[in-house]
Write a protein that holds these residues in place. Sequence first.
Motif, short mmCIF file in Angstrom:
data_model
loop_
_atom_site.label_atom_id
_atom_site.label_comp_id
_atom_site.label_asym_id
_atom_site.label_seq_id
_atom_site.Cartn_x
_atom_site.Cartn_y
_atom_site.Cartn_z
N LEU A 353 0.82 -1.21 0.00
CA LEU A 353 0.00 0.00 0.00
C LEU A 353 0.86 1.27 0.00
CD1 LEU A 353 -2.88 1.20 0.30
CD2 LEU A 353 -2.58 1.05 2.77
N LEU A 361 -3.80 7.10 -3.99
CA LEU A 361 -3.51 6.12 -2.93
C LEU A 361 -2.89 6.82 -1.73
CD1 LEU A 361 -1.88 2.80 -4.22
CD2 LEU A 361 -3.87 3.12 -2.76
N ARG A 365 -4.38 6.78 2.02
CA ARG A 365 -3.68 6.20 3.19
C ARG A 365 -3.38 7.27 4.23
NH1 ARG A 365 1.09 5.03 -1.02
NH2 ARG A 365 2.32 6.86 -0.55
#
Length: 400
Positions: A353, A361, A365
């Motif tokens: 991740l 992304l 996150r």
Amino acid sequence: MKKFDSVIVGGGMVGLTMAVAVARSGFSVAVIDSADLSKTATKNFDGRVSAITLTSRRILENIGVWAGLKENAGPISHIRISDGDSHLFLDYDAKMISDEPMGHIVENRFIRENLLAAAREYPNLEIFAPAHYEKITYHPEQVEVSVNGATILAKLLIAADGKKSKIAAQAGIKPVIRDYGQDGIVCTVRHEKNHQNTACERFLPAGPFAILPMQGGHHSSLVWTEKRALTPLFLQMDNENFTREVEKRFGNYLEKLEVIEPRFSFPLALYHAKRYISHRLALIGDAAHSIHPVAGQGLNLGIRDAAVLAELLIGQRNLGLDLGSSIMLEKYQDLRKGDNLLMMSVTDGLNHLFSNSIAPLKLARDIGLAAVNKTPPIKKFFMLHAIGAIGHQPKLALAG
Ligand SMILES: Cc1cc2nc3c(=O)[nH]c(=O)nc-3n(C[C@H](O)[C@H](O)[C@H](O)COP(=O)(O)OP(=O)(O)OC[C@H]3O[C@@H](n4cnc5c(N)ncnc54)[C@H](O)[C@@H]3O)c2cc1C
């Protein structure tokens, strides 16, 4: 011909934890290692430190190894997790779950040295090292190992021979392997300001960059995950340029940095044995599972494997039952596989991740980190998981 209750192949940190845990309960045990174990306890052997969780510390205390380690163990009272240069972060404070530190940073050489010293205290524990086993035969009632011209007979063979275990392969146990294409570059830095027992994990596009607070306040160990193709460049760089590269990633929150040579690198890969057991065989530690060091958990899982297996062996002996019984081995696998798989998926997921700079992304996150930071119950759960307090707790892990 020598008879033992169990024979352990691999006298690394997990194999020796296992050996001491059973020897102190009166079992006869043989440890075979191909390396000269006194050399594996020297400063230049691997240069790594380990984050020892509260649960692992209790296990080491209960087998009499922690007392010799504690003066070289740096407590972790805070963990700060951040994503690159984002101002959103996740901050763990040990006080949220206990009066104790969440864990300690200890140099591997001290762990090895103290385990070896403890192992040498037991007349019922025999070390064959450096030694190569020549042949292993699994009989219905026992296992036979030939080593250095001697024949060892035992009820159970414990494979603690590390990642890509030869014993597992020879027993037909296949692993799942995923090469991360990354290396862990490891070195120590001295810094002007005191680290205040705070561990930092910075997620950078090449992978996590961990700053681990060592005993004394002014030294930290780095685990810098980097794309494998670039590792030689960083290892061969002169100290001045290397220090500059470290500073770019480390930041200046601890002010002036000095890199202390040597540097080391370790290839990173996920490795998980499809089964932990076979006839009269149990795999423990990296022989069963090797994970990304992003959360500093690989050794901790191995120490818990050893504590659980030791507890089951003591139970078998107390009931007069076979020390290599398949029922006991199934139980060992049941108790350990879930815990190991959970940590493996967490570390694998985190690495995937965070090891990129894809904008949506990164945004998701960062919001995730900030959200967890503001949600105490989730935060607490993650902390308990990180210190090894979720799942089956063997007696050896309970406070003494
Ligand atoms: C960069 C990095 C940082 C890490 N940091 C942490 C951390 O902070 N916390 C943490 O919990 N974990 C950490 N880990 C993981 C941890 O180091 C490993 O999980 C741990 O060392 C595994 O120990 P082991 O005893 O199972 O295996 P090993 O250390 O690999 O030991 C295996 C032993 O078996 C012997 N052997 C191998 N083959 C044979 C054979 N055929 N015959 C006889 N003997 C044999 C070897 O000589 C060795 O002594 C880190 C890993 C890396 C790469």
